[in-house]
Structures are given as C-alpha cells and as structure tokens.
Scaffold this active site. Sequence first.
Site, PDB file in Angstrom:
ATOM      1  N   ASP A  29      -6.413  16.699  -3.986  1.00 22.41           N
ATOM      2  CA  ASP A  29      -6.149  15.510  -4.791  1.00 22.41           C
ATOM      3  C   ASP A  29      -6.623  15.757  -6.229  1.00 22.41           C
ATOM      4  OD1 ASP A  29      -5.640  12.636  -5.233  1.00 22.41           O
ATOM      5  OD2 ASP A  29      -7.819  12.474  -5.287  1.00 22.41           O
ATOM      6  N   LEU A  30      -6.182  14.904  -7.144  1.00 15.80           N
ATOM      7  CA  LEU A  30      -6.559  15.057  -8.548  1.00 15.80           C
ATOM      8  C   LEU A  30      -7.525  13.960  -9.005  1.00 15.80           C
ATOM      9  CD1 LEU A  30      -3.062  16.038 -10.054  1.00 15.80           C
ATOM     10  CD2 LEU A  30      -4.924  17.553  -9.349  1.00 15.80           C
ATOM     11  N   ASP A  31      -7.023  12.725  -9.177  1.00 17.53           N
ATOM     12  CA  ASP A  31      -7.851  11.630  -9.689  1.00 17.53           C
ATOM     13  C   ASP A  31      -9.027  11.341  -8.767  1.00 17.53           C
ATOM     14  OD1 ASP A  31      -6.118  11.237 -11.859  1.00 17.53           O
ATOM     15  OD2 ASP A  31      -4.886   9.797 -10.751  1.00 17.53           O
ATOM     16  N   ASP A 199     -10.826  12.525  -2.267  1.00 12.90           N
ATOM     17  CA  ASP A 199     -11.901  11.526  -2.265  1.00 12.90           C
ATOM     18  C   ASP A 199     -11.565  10.257  -1.501  1.00 12.90           C
ATOM     19  OD1 ASP A 199     -11.303   9.059  -4.457  1.00 12.90           O
ATOM     20  OD2 ASP A 199     -10.044  10.832  -4.616  1.00 12.90           O
TER      21      ASP A 199
END
Length: 246
Positions: A29-31, A199
């Site tokens: 994931d990124l954000d 997250d």
Amino acid sequence: MLVPSLDAHQASHPAPVLDVGRIRAISIDLDDTLWPIWPTIAKAEEVLLQWLALHAPATARLFANTEALRAIRNQMVNLRPDLEHDLSALRRESIRMALVQAGDEPTLAEPAFDVFFDQRQRVQLFDDAHDTLAFLSTRYPVVALSNGNADVHRVGIGHYFKASINAKDFGAPKPDVRIFQEAARAVQVQPHEVLHVGDDATADALGALGAGMQAVWLNASGQAWPHGAQPHATVSSLTHLCRLLG
C-alpha cells in the site's frame, strides 16, 4: 453470560505463520504505509484554497477553510457512490460543486484540481521508506497497490516498483480480491506467492487474506486487530518488516 474478550476471540482464530520461503513478490500500500496521508491532503487543500482565492474568489469566501473543502468532498462521496474507487474524480466533482454553489465558473474545476493534485504528490515519506523499498526491490518484484491517487513516479519512488495498480484504473478498490489478484498477475506469480503489506486492517490485510495472499499488517499505532481471521504478521514499522523478512 460471559462475553469472550478480544484475546479469547483472537485465540479462536490463531494467526497463520508467515512463510518467507513462499514469497515470490511483494505488493504494498502507499498512503499511511509509506507516508502519512492527512498532512499531505491538508497541505494540498491549503494550496487549492490559495488558488481559488485568486481565480474563484466567491468560492474561496464560501469555502474559507480546509474543513469546509473536506466537508463538501465527503458530501460528494454520498452523492456519487459510483465514484468511490476514483478519489481524483470525487475531489474534482466536489470542487465543481463548490464552484457552482458559489456562483463561479464550473469549468474552473479542472485547473483547480490540477493544482490540488500536483501538491498531493508532494508527500513526506516515513524515514525508513526508501531503505525499505530498496531492501524489498532487490529481493522481489514489488507492486504498488493503492485505493488512492498517488503516482509513484511523481512521488519519486517509481524505480522501486515493477507495477503500480490503483482502484481508479482497475475499477474496484481494496478489499475487493480482484485487485489483489491483478497485482499477482502484473508480476506473473500466483496470489499465494505474494506478500501484501499495508496499514488498513480491512482494505489491506483482510483483503489480501481473502485473495489467498500472505498479509503483513503495518500497525504503527498499536491498534487492536478488529477481525477474526488474522494476518500472518503484524509489524510496528517498515524497519520491523525488513527485519521480519531478512
């Protein structure tokens, strides 16, 4: 009647054991996994307000702070559920609605969004993000898998990834198992050979488990695991992830 505690509930769903030897690819994931998202969004909204003050002053007066901009954006989520997977479209249409409500020219939504979007790419990575991505990408093909609209190349980390998949382009957001399966296809492995890292307990970890992947939950704030089926591992930081895989 006794109500089972969270620990007892989790004990009935024992955590699977992470099999590092099975991993042939990583999706991540990124954000809020590689950088904190809300400081980035808040700054982008500030820059958008500054642009509106110059080009659409009535809108800037009516939506005079970032809270007001965020409120109309959240209103658009309810008005256009068909855009739930496309955060860019949601933001663009919320700007358009703000312009219309203020009596400004609605076609300004396009350049206004461009200003917002450019700033949205200026993220501040977590201190260990570059080292983690370098570590992972020298060992596995890495796929960015996001519900958001960050562009890994504009952010400056594109060289770490073999592919980048987002909900807008794919047409469905995490935790839909199909987007996880697409990540596996992008690097020509089977889902059970992918380790997903993220997250969000539901969108990332539970979604990956549903797709047959191994899952690591990045839980920096020490939250309780909210589901029955558990991830293969929980880490408090990206550095912890590297130690786990090292």
